[in-house]
Write a protein that holds these residues in place. Structure first.
Motif, PDB file in Angstrom:
ATOM      1  N   UNK A 157     -29.322 -13.423 -11.766  1.00 32.86           N
ATOM      2  CA  UNK A 157     -29.032 -13.811 -13.138  1.00 32.86           C
ATOM      3  C   UNK A 157     -28.031 -14.962 -13.157  1.00 32.86           C
ATOM      4  N   UNK A 158     -28.340 -16.011 -13.910  1.00 30.93           N
ATOM      5  CA  UNK A 158     -27.439 -17.158 -13.953  1.00 30.93           C
ATOM      6  C   UNK A 158     -27.310 -17.688 -15.381  1.00 30.93           C
ATOM      7  N   UNK A 159     -26.136 -18.204 -15.692  1.00 29.22           N
ATOM      8  CA  UNK A 159     -25.873 -18.767 -17.014  1.00 29.22           C
ATOM      9  C   UNK A 159     -26.208 -20.257 -16.995  1.00 29.22           C
ATOM     10  N   UNK A 160     -27.010 -20.688 -17.959  1.00 28.68           N
ATOM     11  CA  UNK A 160     -27.365 -22.102 -18.056  1.00 28.68           C
ATOM     12  C   UNK A 160     -26.760 -22.791 -19.271  1.00 28.68           C
ATOM     13  N   UNK A 161     -26.249 -21.984 -20.242  1.00 37.21           N
ATOM     14  CA  UNK A 161     -25.720 -22.590 -21.457  1.00 37.21           C
ATOM     15  C   UNK A 161     -24.526 -21.801 -21.954  1.00 37.21           C
ATOM     16  N   UNK A 162     -23.452 -22.514 -22.264  1.00 39.61           N
ATOM     17  CA  UNK A 162     -22.255 -21.929 -22.874  1.00 39.61           C
ATOM     18  C   UNK A 162     -22.162 -22.439 -24.301  1.00 39.61           C
ATOM     19  N   UNK A 163     -22.091 -21.515 -25.256  1.00 32.74           N
ATOM     20  CA  UNK A 163     -21.951 -21.898 -26.659  1.00 32.74           C
ATOM     21  C   UNK A 163     -20.558 -21.569 -27.151  1.00 32.74           C
TER      22      UNK A 163
END
Length: 346
Positions: A157-163
């Motif tokens: 699992x990886x994060x591609x976008x920070x809001x």
């Protein structure tokens, strides 16, 4: 066209147990913590099954307390908060419980992609009566640290976008008058939080409810801007010029999520809205009947793409799904958004 959701959902179970489990998750464990974990993981999988490309972690908890309660030096007082010392992250609370739960179950989730949202310093500062713009800086430091701990980019699992979510930005605020020190302080605070994501190689977005104040266009660490369906961001003749000049992109909000307004659009105002809610609670009426149709969402997206071209990189609903009357109606909204994006994007 890729899709993402803002985050929130109605709680598909016992809200009291979920909140208790969230508080205990990192340190104590136990049945409530397991309950919290199961709901987070199952709801995240539901978002994936709906066709959302970058699902946000399921945000069941309040977007203010979720980010102020992990801070040392911050105390709740009445409806607001007070600062007793310079805020900092409490040891052991560096990773959001929802992100921790998803990472612990990455085997079940597989090679997944996701989005993480963090409430911004301006919105959080609005809960501290009497504080000036220096609070933007004080809050941005622990928020930037929090961001850096919640953006896994390895295998699995990886994060591609920070809001960065700033729903109250854009209201009349003398601290942010043009030429004021407050504008520069807030700009630097935003840069610090977004910069923590950029240094991790994660794309950044800013979630707004109104864009009449264009301060955000000056952000160097911001890549994607989004607002609500009727915001002038999507209709202003200046938007394309600014997107190109500032090298930024758009997430188009294609679905309205204010459920009362959705009901009013079909039955009118007043007592009729209350009757619909009663019917939903009693099981006589399906909430899904009051959602916007897939075609309406698709036409909204197509119009934006025709206007802004390759500067449109994401589509999704507005925020506010937690206010939907049922969990299933929120998922149906996500399904329609996902189908509309696939069918109507170029």
């Amino acid at each position: 066209m890729e899709t993402y959701d803002v985050g929130s959902l109605p709680v598909p179970g016992d809200e009291r147990r979920l909140e208790e489990g969230r508080r205990k998750y990192a340190k104590e464990g136990g049945e409530e913590a397991e309950y919290f974990e199961r709901l987070v993981v199952s709801s995240f999988l539901d978002k994936i099954r709906c066709g959302i490309d970058l699902p946000n972690y399921p945000q069941f908890s309040d977007m203010i307390s979720s980010f102020l309660e992990p801070l040392r030096g911050v105390r709740r007082k009445g409806e607001g908060y007070v600062l007793e010392e310079e805020p900092s992250l409490r040891p052991g609370e560096e990773v959001l419980p929802e992100v921790r739960a998803l990472l612990r179950n990455s085997g079940e989730l597989g090679e997944g992609r996701m989005k993480v949202c963090v409430t911004g310093p301006y919105t959080l500062a609005s809960l501290f009566p009497g504080w000036d713009e220096s609070l933007f800086t004080l809050l941005s430091r622990p928020l930037a640290e929090l961001v850096s701990h919640n953006l896994p980019r390895g295998r699995g699992l990886r994060v591609e976008l920070l809001s960065l979510d700033e729903p109250v930005f854009g209201v009349d605020d003398p601290r942010l008058d043009r030429g004021s020190e407050g504008r520069e302080v807030l700009l630097k605070a935003w840069e610090e939080v977004l910069g923590a994501a950029r240094r991790k190689g994660v794309r950044t977005s800013l979630h707004l409810h109104r864009t009449s104040d264009g301060l955000f266009w000056e952000l160097q660490n911001l890549e994607v801007v989004e607002s609500h369906v009727d915001d002038p961001l999507y209709s202003s003749p200046d938007t394309l010029r600014l997107l190109e000049r500032k090298d930024k992109f758009l997430k188009v909000s294609v679905a309205r999520t204010d459920f009362d307004l959705l009901v009013e659009g079909k039955v009118g105002t007043g007592e009729k809205v209350g009757e619909v809610w009663r019917g939903i609670r009693e099981g006589r009426v399906r909430a899904e009947e009051y959602l916007e149709e897939e075609e309406e969402m698709g036409l909204r997206l197509r119009k934006a793409v025709e206007k802004f071209g390759e500067r449109v990189v994401y589509a999704g609903p507005e925020c506010g799904l937690r206010g939907f009357p049922t969990y299933e109606s929120a998922l149906e909204c996500l399904r329609r958004v996902a189908r509309a994006a696939k069918r109507w994007s170029p």
